[in-house]
Design an enzyme around this catalytic site. Structure first.
Site, mmCIF file in Angstrom:
data_model
loop_
_atom_site.group_PDB
_atom_site.id
_atom_site.type_symbol
_atom_site.label_atom_id
_atom_site.label_comp_id
_atom_site.label_asym_id
_atom_site.label_seq_id
_atom_site.Cartn_x
_atom_site.Cartn_y
_atom_site.Cartn_z
ATOM 1 N N ASP A 20 0.856 -1.183 0.000
ATOM 2 C CA ASP A 20 0.000 0.000 0.000
ATOM 3 C C ASP A 20 0.895 1.237 0.000
ATOM 4 O OD1 ASP A 20 0.301 0.866 2.700
ATOM 5 O OD2 ASP A 20 -1.133 -0.642 3.328
ATOM 6 N N SER A 257 9.324 4.974 8.052
ATOM 7 C CA SER A 257 9.261 3.733 7.287
ATOM 8 C C SER A 257 7.972 3.001 7.596
ATOM 9 C CB SER A 257 10.462 2.841 7.610
ATOM 10 O OG SER A 257 10.224 2.174 8.828
ATOM 11 N N LYS A 258 7.482 2.284 6.590
ATOM 12 C CA LYS A 258 6.199 1.595 6.742
ATOM 13 C C LYS A 258 6.287 0.505 7.795
ATOM 14 C CE LYS A 258 4.812 0.689 2.440
ATOM 15 N NZ LYS A 258 3.834 0.121 1.517
ATOM 16 N N ARG A 259 7.510 -0.018 7.991
ATOM 17 C CA ARG A 259 7.680 -1.086 8.965
ATOM 18 C C ARG A 259 7.457 -0.546 10.384
ATOM 19 N NH1 ARG A 259 12.350 -2.991 10.433
ATOM 20 N NH2 ARG A 259 13.395 -1.612 8.982
ATOM 21 N N LYS A 260 7.923 0.676 10.619
ATOM 22 C CA LYS A 260 7.879 1.200 11.985
ATOM 23 C C LYS A 260 6.749 2.189 12.251
ATOM 24 C CE LYS A 260 12.825 1.143 12.719
ATOM 25 N NZ LYS A 260 13.579 2.285 12.278
#
Ligand code: GLU
Length: 491
Positions: A20, A257-260
């Site tokens: 996304d 970041s999308k991870r965090k």
């Protein structure tokens, strides 16, 4: 027409559909679109889907829908077409191949049959020996397939690499940074073993063929720009202007970041109940803060009117959600109640909270919107704020902290309120207020706070609620009386 070859400008945003969309996609779109609009040019959406290992099918639709939600629409793109269609790189594979052949014929590129295993070993050796120059060792350069096949680490499907010269240009002029110098590149792969071009080749070919005058993208691409400039030169093409926008950062300066960070996902803002106007304004402010005397609140048209590359911040702008919340409240208050109610309904449908609201839900929401508009920060707060208006009378639970505020004479207050409201007609908020004031404050000498507090607790179950008399009007006489009586019975 202007003599400037860069005008009217053609710009593009070129997201890769790998999940996304990142908030950076909206950030880049904003600046690209601003310059296209300012110069009377065009804004192109191109889908860069050549990395098949990272391809996520739903991603493209999410890119379309989130950018449209923000009203950052494109003049040309995969879904709307345009003079340079197709705008999806996977549909342009035939376009790239002749340029690869041309570069090979001219000696600027060569086949490489090294297996992934050999390349991994090479990298490991280079790292272990701490060599200053790392990268491909050009084993295949100048060899035919048969010559190379004699050596170890051969694979049948070659890639094609650029032959980066010793004196490759590494400096370039950036619209927002001025002179920039990037590291000397490695022999970059331009055509992969699966026959797909890499980003580096495809981006240059497409930007050229689509007439892109300004390449505006994230700063993570600075180190790739020298390779792109070489490709432009080798292919004999004009080099576009470059603007590398700073990466968005958290308040602790780390990269978003999308991870965090949930806020790295563009759709998160929609899920949370931000208005698109607020997010666009916020992204504008991340580009550059307003000059002295200028407003922080500015719509996209105002941003376009004042836009200039030299204003752009090159230091990673900090993503301050408090500022965004403030902007959201501002835009919520600036909407007409009808438009705000529409936005709330649209939001609740989007999140699936109210996929298909009933007529009663819509009626209550529209009636209650003016009551909650003043203090709303996020559209997602609405269902909780108006839940008491939609609940059935027996669903109202008196919260402990609300019960604790009931004064010793709460029974007297509730009895008097019941009696006064029972026969009230018409049931309007002014009449309700006047009647309760007379019955409780004037006739019984109770302080307003102690008089209306028990009524609020009985009807809403909470200590705080939207304005009381307006709420009672929406709730209706029967439910109001029933809720007052229910609390009275339990005291
Ligand atoms: N496909 C690249 C990305 O996802 C585009 C970079 C560019 O704009 O050149 O960021």
């Amino acid at each position: 027409m202007s003599d400037d070859p860069l005008l009217p400008a053609r710009l593009r945003v070129a997201p890769s559909p790998t999940g996304d969309p990142h908030v950076g996609t909206a950030y880049m779109s904003l600046f690209n679109l601003a310059w296209a609009r300012k110069t009377g040019g065009a804004f192109v959406l191109r889908i860069e889907d050549t990395d098949r290992s990272r391809y996520v099918p739903e991603s493209e639709q999410q890119i379309f829908s989130t950018l449209r939600w923000l009203d950052l629409g494109w003049d040309e793109g995969p879904d709307v077409g345009g003079p340079f269609a197709p705008y999806r790189q996977s549909e342009r594979l035939d376009t790239y191949r002749p340029f690869v052949d041309q570069l090979i014929d001219q000696g600027h590129a060569y086949y490489c049959w090294c297996s992934p295993e050999r390349l991994a070993e090479l990298r490991a050796e280079q790292q272990a020996s701490k060599q200053p120059v790392t990268g491909y060792d050009r084993l295949c350069w100048g060899m035919t397939r048969d010559e190379r096949a004699q050596l170890p680490g051969f694979t049948e499907n070659p890639v094609v690499r650029m032959l980066i010269p010793e004196d490759a240009p590494v400096a370039f002029e950036d619209l927002v940074r001025g002179p920039v110098s990037a590291p000397h590149p490695d022999d970059q792969v331009i055509l992969k073993a699966d026959g797909f071009p890499t980003y580096h080749l495809a981006v240059v070919v497409d930007d050229h063929l689509m007439g892109i005058t300004h390449v505006v993208r994230g700063e993570e691409w600075i180190s790739s720009t020298p390779k792109h400039i070489l490709l432009y030169r080798w292919l004999g093409w004009d080099i576009p202007a470059f603007a590398h926008m700073p990466l968005l950062r958290n308040t602790d300066k780390s990269k978003i970041s999308k991870r965090k960070n949930p806020a790295a996902r563009l759709v998160w803002f929609r899920e949370q109940g931000y208005l698109p106007q607020a997010l666009v304004n916020f992204l504008q402010l991340l580009g550059y803060p307003p000059a002295e005397g200028e407003q922080e609140v500015a719509d996209f048209a105002q941003f376009v009117a004042g836009f200039d590359w030299t204003k752009v911040n090159t230091v990673g702008p900090v993503f301050d959600l408090d500022k965004l919340n403030w902007l959201n409240g501002h835009y919520i208050r600036s909407l007409s109640t009808e438009r705000l109610a529409d936005a709330i309904l649209e939001h609740l449908a989007f999140t699936g909270t109210w996929p298909q609201p009933s007529a009663e839900q819509v009626r209550v929401l529209r009636a209650a919107t003016p009551l909650i508009q003043e203090r709303l920060t996020l559209l997602s707060e609405v269902p909780a704020k108006i839940a008491f208006l939609l609940a059935s009378d027996d669903e109202i639970v008196i919260a402990d902290d609300a019960r604790a505020t009931l004064p010793p004479n709460a029974t007297e207050v509730l009895d008097a309120a019941l009696q006064a409201l029972e026969t009230l007609e018409p049931w309007g908020h002014d009449e309700i207020q006047a009647t309760l004031r007379r019955a409780l404050v004037e006739d019984r000498g109770i302080k307003p706070r102690l008089a209306f507090g028990p009524v609020r607790v009985a009807v809403t179950g909470s200590r705080v609620s939207p304005p009381l008399f307006e709420s009672l009007e929406i709730l209706g006489q029967a439910s109001t009386l029933e809720r007052l009586a229910r609390l009275r019975r339990r005291l």
